[in-house]
Each structure stands twice: as structure tokens, then as C-alpha cells.
Design an enzyme around this catalytic site. Structure first.
Site, short mmCIF file in Angstrom:
data_model
loop_
_atom_site.label_atom_id
_atom_site.label_comp_id
_atom_site.label_asym_id
_atom_site.label_seq_id
_atom_site.Cartn_x
_atom_site.Cartn_y
_atom_site.Cartn_z
N GLN A 345 0.80 -1.22 0.00
CA GLN A 345 0.00 0.00 0.00
C GLN A 345 0.84 1.28 0.00
O GLN A 345 1.78 1.43 0.78
CB GLN A 345 -0.89 0.01 1.23
CG GLN A 345 -1.80 1.20 1.28
CD GLN A 345 -3.07 0.87 2.01
OE1 GLN A 345 -3.05 0.54 3.17
NE2 GLN A 345 -4.18 0.95 1.31
N THR A 524 2.62 -1.20 6.69
CA THR A 524 2.80 -2.62 6.93
C THR A 524 1.79 -3.43 6.12
O THR A 524 1.69 -4.63 6.23
CB THR A 524 2.72 -2.89 8.45
OG1 THR A 524 3.75 -2.11 9.07
CG2 THR A 524 2.97 -4.34 8.82
N HIS A 525 1.08 -2.73 5.23
CA HIS A 525 0.01 -3.37 4.47
C HIS A 525 0.57 -4.01 3.20
O HIS A 525 0.33 -3.53 2.09
CB HIS A 525 -1.07 -2.34 4.14
CG HIS A 525 -1.46 -1.52 5.33
ND1 HIS A 525 -1.91 -0.23 5.25
CD2 HIS A 525 -1.44 -1.81 6.66
CE1 HIS A 525 -2.15 0.24 6.48
NE2 HIS A 525 -1.87 -0.71 7.33
N ILE A 526 1.33 -5.07 3.41
CA ILE A 526 1.77 -5.89 2.29
C ILE A 526 0.73 -6.97 2.10
O ILE A 526 0.28 -7.57 3.08
CB ILE A 526 3.16 -6.48 2.56
CG1 ILE A 526 4.16 -5.33 2.58
CG2 ILE A 526 3.52 -7.54 1.54
CD1 ILE A 526 5.56 -5.70 2.24
#
Lengths: 597, 327
Positions: A345, A524-526
Site C-alpha cells: 500500500q 505494513t500493508h503488504i
């Protein structure tokens, strides 16, 4: 020889959000559940009671995954070398009981209805030629309407703060006019407004936008959640992201799901246990998880259901490493689908304004305690002729600001000789010391947006680097494309317009997106890598997270997302878990096998 | 392979330490902001000369070049009691203090990094962390950079990265902070000797600033010659970052003495909370406090205790469940 434990009904990798939800729901059904957690156990009391320490938790990443044991490598494209992330940079996975659900920011968005049928929606509106070259976006196997009851149930179970904008199709003043229709209002009013948020909102309103207070899993008032016990409202202490909440205002697995699971006596978390593989028998059926115990020996925990419920990339890697004669390329990879559609993201700060002489109390509150605008998210605006698809929310990045990490990059009047050879300001000397005094006087405008899927962006195993056990690290191949560059340029213009209206005394604008950089925090939105779909030919799992070729293996979390919509993922992660558990409880437990065929 | 601790350049060595046979080997010049690959193994702890056990007289000389008074700095004063000398020796203390005084300048009336105890912070940091103060993946191979478009032929143990791309990969050095200090500090002194004929700490502010700018910018020639194992900018960035931490971290770590860093920027520090009214108050101000002053959450273990926020009982705060893991 591995030490074999008695079989249980369910074993989970890690004890984060989806494992905790599963443990709570399935122990309530009478099942036995064991979670194998690589970290330790931390509770609100006493572990988070005295943790207001920026150096320890923000600068030194106390609560994060042990990167020294197992990192990830990254390269921008297949022709470039891949190097490990040696110190924390672009993303912050968690460890310990509760996983990243203890140190998260607790911003809670439902994705837009058009995010789920993405391909159909965009193809119908713009035609197939308008989609970016090399994209691999596809429709999700679940719709907004499928998930809506579960969004709502989760909100009621855990408490959520927000201003309702769309109640059963009726638009309500003050809320997000673009949100999908909600069957129930938010259980709690939104978190308190802030000075920076209000400054942004006033400017946005003058421009005809409709700002609203962001929804959050931080309680704005005391709330009795599904445990039957009250939790405190937020104290706005400012130590939130990368910290555990000392008053339980921020939802975490510890506050709600884990106590209920433990109450049944049928749940066990084994800490300091590092899962190494999914075992299978001769027929290829999964039999349990092998792990390195805290005694340093190999253990085996047999189970009837295996929940692959770690961080996005941990899940993908575990499936890839679980090779056997029946699954030569890893579990769920018989058709080369594993690792596809890696997304990350976008979070950028295109415009930063300095308001000399004003203070905004930005050290209070949280990332979620500001307003946002949703006019430019996803397909909320007409993309005809813009040369890109997707969008982003805009919000002031002004809460929980702590000093060590935030005294650099403060906008200031340009003076000669202050730039180093990289063209950046010299962050030292008397001028730096003077600028520091303004650390509470600037407001960055942030965009957080879509990360679409492309054939080239994927995960696989790295040929050069290994974890502490000598097993290959996961390799990330990921870079922005022209679509993201144009998206950023467009959103940066919108940010600039809002900033103009906010009237700063100094400003820094960045129209172009910076090169993707694994050393700099992004989000941290992998997501992706183990995507869910309706057909084994285009996905690793079905719509319940059930792996196509291994029906007793269920994958959870953002690894299932075919692509990444422009909002934080946890709302969909948790609701999708509720959705999958409904099918597991109503169908799978009675008749174990493929839930879709 | 442990890193060899390098002797100080002769210009700052005492006669007893000098080994004329030790010649610094020739190395290729490092390009800007690139790190030389070294082994990922960490140096074993070296016996630090002049290190005290934390009691007794600190090993800070009261005379000699390193103790010469500096503008806005009195090393002896900065090293009162047993605060200094856990890791840094007197010469290193003088250099670190001089750098800190330029990174965040100050004096008694307007405290800067030295007055805030940033040198003590760094001394403690290096004494505490033999390798990295934060989690670091140290496995080989390491990156080597090349200029131009042609990648050099493969070499075992090397990953070639085009020089202008290295920045995208974050920290890629295998040299831990202690060694970067050990290598960098004497080289900065050697650079000061070369350019100005005296030790860094003895120079005036403008000369010190010019040298620090030369480090930050990886200036050519003499800087590159000296900083052949760790780029000068890497050394500078590391120390600069530690000075900022020593000014703004909680006082429990030895810096931010009397909360002067937080006073300077107007940060209340570690507070239990703020009210919604305070969130909106344009004139909000509260004296800062550190972790040590943060009130304990008394009663969190008592079922009958209530507090004022949101009507929830502190007794309901989630504590370890009897069926939960112990640690």
C-alpha cells in the site's frame, strides 16, 4: 526425530488477530486449538502499563518481528539484485501473542463495494484498454455484501468508533458519504477531533470536499465488548502505533478474543515456537505443523485443521517451503499461483505545511484521530482521460507524533548552504536546533492509496539469503509503475490545493512519488501472494481461504487479497475471517472437504 | 572473521600505543553513500582502555589536548561523577562531545546536546550494545557497488549493485556501530590534523562545521582516503542520529538531562493521557515528565478500582489469563 504432541482439532501459525478470532469461535464450538507463536506473551497489565518510551518501541522496534533471525529480500524488478532488509524499513510485522494487532494503529476502513468486483467494475466503466499495462488485477471471490454482516458483527463484538455516513443507503451528515451501505451505525461515536484535523477539514470543506472523522478500533468511550467486561475509552496518550495500549482502548487480540478462548480451557498458546513447515502424508493431505520449540528441538503438532495465519509474507513463505512429493513446489502451488499479486500500500506525504507560531498538539492522539476525505479513493472519481486507475484517501498525518523521529524534515525557509550533497537539508547545527522548536507546528498531508497488482510484482524464495535455520528468505519483487506515479501526481495536486487553502507559512511539496525504497517506512500493508479466487487456475485458495489442493489448510489475512484497495486492510482481514469461520462451522466441521468445487 | 580493531592514526596515538609497522592497507575508494562489504560476524568485545566499572574515578584526564576547553563545552564537567568512560576513552569522549556540540549547539542558558548529556547517552549505548542497538540481519553476502551500466563479473560472496541504486535498499553495512565509532573518530581527528594541524576538538566552530560537512557530503580526496572502510557519511549519519537520540530520548538512557531536550521543543513527554478539550487547546502546555515520573497504574490488579476515563473499571484491564502462556 520430532517430538510429537497429541492431535488437536486446529493448529494455527502465530497468535495474531485471525488466529485469536478462530480460537475464540472454534473453542466455543467445543474444538481444541493450539497456536504456535514465535514471540512471547504480553498482556495489557503489566506489559503495556509503563511503555511510553519512544527509543525502545519506535526507534528500536521492540514489538516487531525478529528481523535478525528472518528477514526478507527485495529487488525492484527481476533484472535487479535482491538484498535483504537488514534493519527495519518499509513495513513493520509484529511478533508475540497478539501479533501486529498489539502495535497496530487501529484505523478501520471497510473497502468500497467497487474494490471487491474491481476488474468487472473498471472494465465496464472504462473498457479493457484503460487498465494499466501488465496488470494482473482480478475480482475478489467475496463481495461487499458478503462481508457486510461480518463487518457489523465484528464492530459490535469489539467496539468501534466512527461517524456513520451511509446507513442502509441513506446518507447521513458528517460521515463518509462514499462508504458502502452499513446495516448498523458504528457502536461508538468517532474519536475526538484534533487541531490539525479540524484545520484540514475546514480547508477541505471550503473546497467542496466532505471531510469526516476517521473510523477506528480505538474506543472513543468506555465499551463493554463481547467478553462482557468493560474497556476504557482512549486517553489520547500519543503512544499508540508500535505500542501496546495500557488501558485496552485500542482493540487487540489480548483485549477481546484471547481471554474468551482461554476461558474455555480448550485453547493453548505455545510461545517461542517457530513454525517451520506444514507436514503432509503420502496422499498429500496436511497432517499438522512442525516447529522449533523453545527447547531448540523439532516438534510436531498434528491437527485436523491447519490455519496458516501469520503475517502476509510468513504465510506465503510457509506454503512455499512446505514441499513434499505430493506438493513439489509447495502447498497450493500446483498451478504456479503462489506468490502472485504482491502489493504494498502506498503511503506518501506529498505536501507538508508549516504554520509558524501555531501549535497543534500533534503528540496527542493517534493516526486515526484526524479527519479524512474520500473523494479521491478508488473509483469515487471519474478516471476518464487521467491515464491511471485507483486513488487514495487524503488526511493530515498529525497524531501520536514523537520527537526523535519527527524533528527532521520540518519545512523551513530556504537558506543557502543548508543542503547536503544529496540535496537534503542538513539536519544539524544551530539552524536545525531552531527548526526543532517548530516540531509541533507542521502538518503533513498524507495519501494512502491503491496498490494494484502486476505480473512482475511477486514473492518467491531468495537464492542467496537464509533465515537462522538456513532456509531461504522470501524475496519481494516490487516497484511502482507508471500507474502509481500518475496516481501520486494527481493526488499530490489535490493535496497541494488543500494545503493552499490551509494557508501555511512555509511548505514542502513533492509532486513526484519517490522511488520505492525498502529502507523507508511505507505501510505494513503488504498483501497478496496467496490470493483467493473462484477458480484454481487464478488463485491459491477459494473464497474461504481454503487451499485448493489441501482442503484442511486454511490461509488467513491480507495474503488472500487479489489486490490492495486504498485503505487499511484489517477491517477486511477480520470480517473475512468471520465469513470463513461461518462456513467452517456450518459446513466443514460436519463434512470436512472442499467447500467449493 | 572478527573485525580487527584498527589502531589510532599516529597523529593521535600516544607513544606507548604506536606500532610503526602498522600501515593502513591501500583500498579502492568508496563511492558516495555506499558501504563496503565486510563480514557479517560481529566483533568480540574488546577490552576498552580507560573504561571504569562505573565506580571510582572516571578515566577523563584533566589536562592534555583532549581536555582543552571548548566553546560551550567542558569535558570534565560533562563527565562528572562516574557518568562517562563505560566505552569511550578520553580522546573519543572529546571528539564525540565536540561533534555533539556542533550537531545541537548550546550553552548553560540554552542547553544543547552536550548539556543534555548526549555524550553520556552515546557512551552508554556503545557500552550496552556490543553489536547493533536495534535488530539487524547480518548474514552474508554483502553488497558491493559498481559505477556505470556494466555489472562486474560474478564473485563469490558478493552481490553487485549499481551505485545509484544502493540507496533504495536501506542499511547494507555489516559493520556495527561500535566499530564505526572506533574507525571514524580517529579518522576525523586525522582529517582535522591534515587540514588544520590540530585535533578536531581543538578547532573553532567554523572549522569543525566545515569538517562535519565534508563528512556528511563524502567529500573527495582526503576524506575518501581516510574513510576507506566506512564512508564518512555513514559515520556522520550514525553519530548525528545518536546525538539527536541523546537530546530527545527518555532521560532513563542518560541523555535529555533534566528534560532539556523536551523543554526545548515543547513536548510533555510521558503522560498518561490528554482530554478531548486539551486536544483542541491552542495554548496547551504541560511541564514535561519522563518515564520515571509517569504515575504507576495503581489498582490495575484490583477488581474494585475505578478511574475517570470512559467509565471502565481499571479492574477489568486485561491481565494474564490463568490459562495463558507465562512469557
Amino acid at each position: 526425530m520430532a517430538i510429537e504432541h497429541p492431535e488437536v482439532d486446529v493448529v494455527t501459525m502465530g497468535a495474531g488477530f485471525t488466529a485469536a478470532i478462530t480460537a475464540q469461535q472454534l473453542t466455543a464450538e467445543g474444538l481444541s486449538v493450539v497456536s504456535l507463536e514465535k514471540g512471547g506473551a504480553k498482556w495489557t497489565w503489566p506489559d503495556f502499563a509503563h511503555n511510553h518510551d519512544e527509543l525502545r518501541f519506535t526507534s528500536r522496534h521492540e514489538l516487531l518481528h525478529e528481523i535478525e533471525k528472518e528477514s526478507w529480500t527485495w529487488r525492484p524488478d527481476p533484472a535487479a539484485p535482491a538484498l535483504p532488509m537488514r534493519q527495519y524499513g518499509a513495513f513493520h510485522p509484529g511478533t508475540n501473542m497478539g501479533g501486529a494487532g498489539t502495535h497496530w494503529s487501529a484505523v478501520m476502513w471497510r473497502f468500497l463495494p467497487s474494490d471487491y468486483d474491481w476488474l468487472t467494475h473498471h472494465t465496464e466503466r472504462y473498457g479493457p484498454d484503460a487498465l494499466p499495462e501488465g496488470h494482473s488485477n482480478q475480482d475478489w471471490p467475496v463481495s461487499y455484501d458478503d462481508l457486510e454482516p461480518h463487518f457489523t458483527q465484528f464492530e459490535i463484538d469489539t467496539g468501534m468508533s466512527g461517524q456513520t455516513g451511509n446507513l442502509n443507503g441513506q446518507l447521513l451528515e458528517g460521515g463518509n458519504p462514499f462508504e458502502g451501505p452499513r446495516s448498523q451505525p458504528y457502536p461508538l461515536p468517532p474519536l475526538a477531533p484534533t487541531r490539525a484535523g479540524s484545520r484540514f477539514a475546514e480547508a477541505a470543506e471550503r473546497l467542496g470536499l466532505r471531510p469526516f472523522l476517521q473510523p477506528s478500533s480505538i474506543l472513543s468511550q468506555g465499551y463493554t465488548d463481547m467478553t462482557g467486561k468493560p474497556r476504557s475509552g482512549c486517553l489520547y496518550c500519543g503512544y499508540c502505533t508500535r505500542y501496546g495500549c495500557e488501558v485496552d482502548a485500542k482493540l487487540s487480540p489480548q483485549t477481546t478474543f484471547l481471554p474468551l478462548a482461554f476461558d474455555t480451557g480448550r485453547y493453548e498458546i505455545r510461545t517461542h515456537c517457530y513454525v517451520t513447515g506444514i507436514e503432509t502424508d503420502n496422499t498429500g493431505r496436511a497432517t499438522g505443523l512442525t516447529y522449533l520449540g523453545r527447547d531448540g528441538r523439532e516438534h510436531f503438532q498434528p491437527a485436523r485443521i491447519i490455519l496458516v495465519s501469520g503475517y502476509t509474507m510468513s504465510n506465503v513463505r510457509l506454503l512455499m517451503l512446505s514441499r513434499s512429493n505430493a506438493h513439489p513446489d509447495g502447498i497450493g502451488n500446483a498451478r504456479g499461483q503462489l506468490g502472485r499479486n504482491a502489493t504494498h500500500q502506498i503511503l506518501q506525504l506529498p505536501s507538508i505545511g508549516m504554520f509558524e507560531g501555531e501549535r497543534f498538539n500533534t503528540f496527542m492522539g493517534n493516526t486515526a484521530t484526524t479527519h479524512a476525505v474520500y473523494e479521491y479513493v478508488g473509483d469515487n472519481f471519474d478516471h476518464t482521460g487521467l491515464g491511471f486507475v485507483g486513488g487514495a484517501q487524503i488526511f493530515p498525518y498529525a497524531g501520536e507524533r514523537l520527537p526523535i523521529g519527527n524533528v527532521e524534515g520540518i519545512p523551513h525557509a530556504a537558506t543557502t548552504g543548508e543542503e547536503n550533497a544529496d540535496g537534503d537539508p542538513r539536519e544539524w547545527g544551530q539552524a536545525f536546533k531552531d527548526r526543532m522548536r517548530n516540531w509541533d507546528s507542521f502538518i503533513p498531508l498524507a495519501i494512502q492509496g491503491d496498490s494494484l497488482a502486476y505480473e512482475q510484482n511477486r514473492f518467491d524464495l531468495d537464492p542467496n539469503f537464509t533465515d537462522f535455520l538456513g532456509r531461504p528468505l522470501l524475496r519481494i519483487t516490487f516497484d511502482w509503475t507508471d500507474n502509481e506515479r500518475r496516481l501520486h501526481a494527481f493526488l499530490a495536486e489535490r493535496c497541494s490545493e488543500i494545503m493552499d487553502e490551509m494557508g501555511p507559512t512555509e511548505r514542502t511539496d513533492q509532486p513526484e512519488i519517490e522511488d520505492y525504497n525498502i529502507g523507508r517506512y511505507q505501510t505494513t500493508h503488504i498483501q497478496g501472494g496467496c490470493i483467493a479466487g473462484d477458480d484454481p487456475g487464478n488463485s491459491v485458495t477459494n473464497r474461504y481461504g481454503q487451499v485448493w489442493d489441501a482442503p484442511n489448510v486454511f490461509v488467513t489475512g491480507a495474503a488472500l487479497f487479489p489486490q490492495n484497495p486504498g485503505a487499511n486492510p484489517t477491517t477486511t482481514v477480520t470480517a473475512w475471517m468471520y465469513y470463513a469461520l461461518e462456513a467452517i462451522k456450518s459446513q466443514y466441521l460436519r463434512n470436512p472437504g472442499e467447500l467449493m468445487s | 572473521m572478527a573485525q580487527q580493531e584498527r589502531p589510532l592514526p599516529t597523529s593521535v596515538q600516544t607513544g606507548a600505543d604506536r606500532d610503526p609497522a602498522d600501515e593502513r592497507p591501500e583500498r579502492s575508494r568508496l563511492s558516495r553513500r555506499s558501504f563496503l562489504a565486510v563480514t557479517g560476524t560481529l566483533a568480540t568485545a574488546a577490552v576498552v582502555p580507560g573504561c571504569t566499572t562505573g565506580r571510582g574515578t572516571p578515566a577523563v584526564p584533566q589536562e592534555g589536548p583532549s581536555a582543552a576547553p571548548q566553546p560551550g563545552l567542558d569535558v570534565a564537567e560533562a563527565a562528572t561523577g562516574d557518568r562517562l568512560g563505560r566505552f569511550l576513552d578520553p580522546q573519543q569522549i572529546a571528539i564525540v562531545a565536540a561533534i555533539a556540540a556542533r550537531v545541537i549547539p548550546g550553552d548553560a542558558d540554552d542547553p544543547g546536546a552536550v548539556e543534555a548529556g548526549a555524550v553520556e547517552y552515546i557512551d552508554r549505548l556503545l557500552a550496552t550494545h556490543e553489536s547493533y542497538p536495534q535488530r539487524t540481519y547480518t548474514q552474508r553476502p554483502f553488497a558491493q557497488t559498481y559505477e556505470g551500466d556494466t555489472e562486474p563479473p560474478p564473485e563469490p560472496g558478493v552481490i553487485w549493485v549499481r551505485e545509484d541504486q544502493l540507496d533504495r535498499y536501506g542499511w547494507q553495512s555489516g559493520i556495527p556501530p561500535r566499530e564505526i565509532y572506533r574507525m571514524g573518530l580517529p579518522r576525523l581527528d586525522a582529517l582535522a590534523e591534515q587540514r588544520h594541524g590540530s585535533a578536531f576538538a581543538e578547532l573553532g566552530d567554523d572549522d569543525q562545521d566545515a569538517l562535519l560537512r565534508a563528512l556528511e557530503d563524502d567529500e573527495d580526496d582526503d576524506v575518501g582516503e581516510l574513510f576507506d572502510e566506512v564512508p564518512a557519511s555513514t559515520f556522520f549519519d550514525l553519530v548525528r542520529g545518536h546525538v539527536v537520540e541523546g537530546f530527545l530520548a527518555d532521560p532513563v538512557y542518560g541523555g535529555n538531562r533534566d528534560l532539556v531536550g523536551w523543554e526545548h521543543i515543547g513536548f510533555p513527554g510521558s503522560q498518561r493521557g490528554y482530554s478531548p478539550q486539551e486536544l483542541l487547546d491552542p495554548n496547551f502546555s504541560r511541564p514535561p515528565q519522563g518515564l520515571a515520573q509517569l504515575p504507576m497504574m495503581h489498582g490495575a490488579h484490583r477488581e474494585d478500582d475505578h478511574h475517570d476515563h470512559g467509565g471502565a473499571a481499571l479492574g477489568s484491564i486485561r491481565r494474564r489469563h490463568p490459562n495463558g502462556p507465562l512469557d
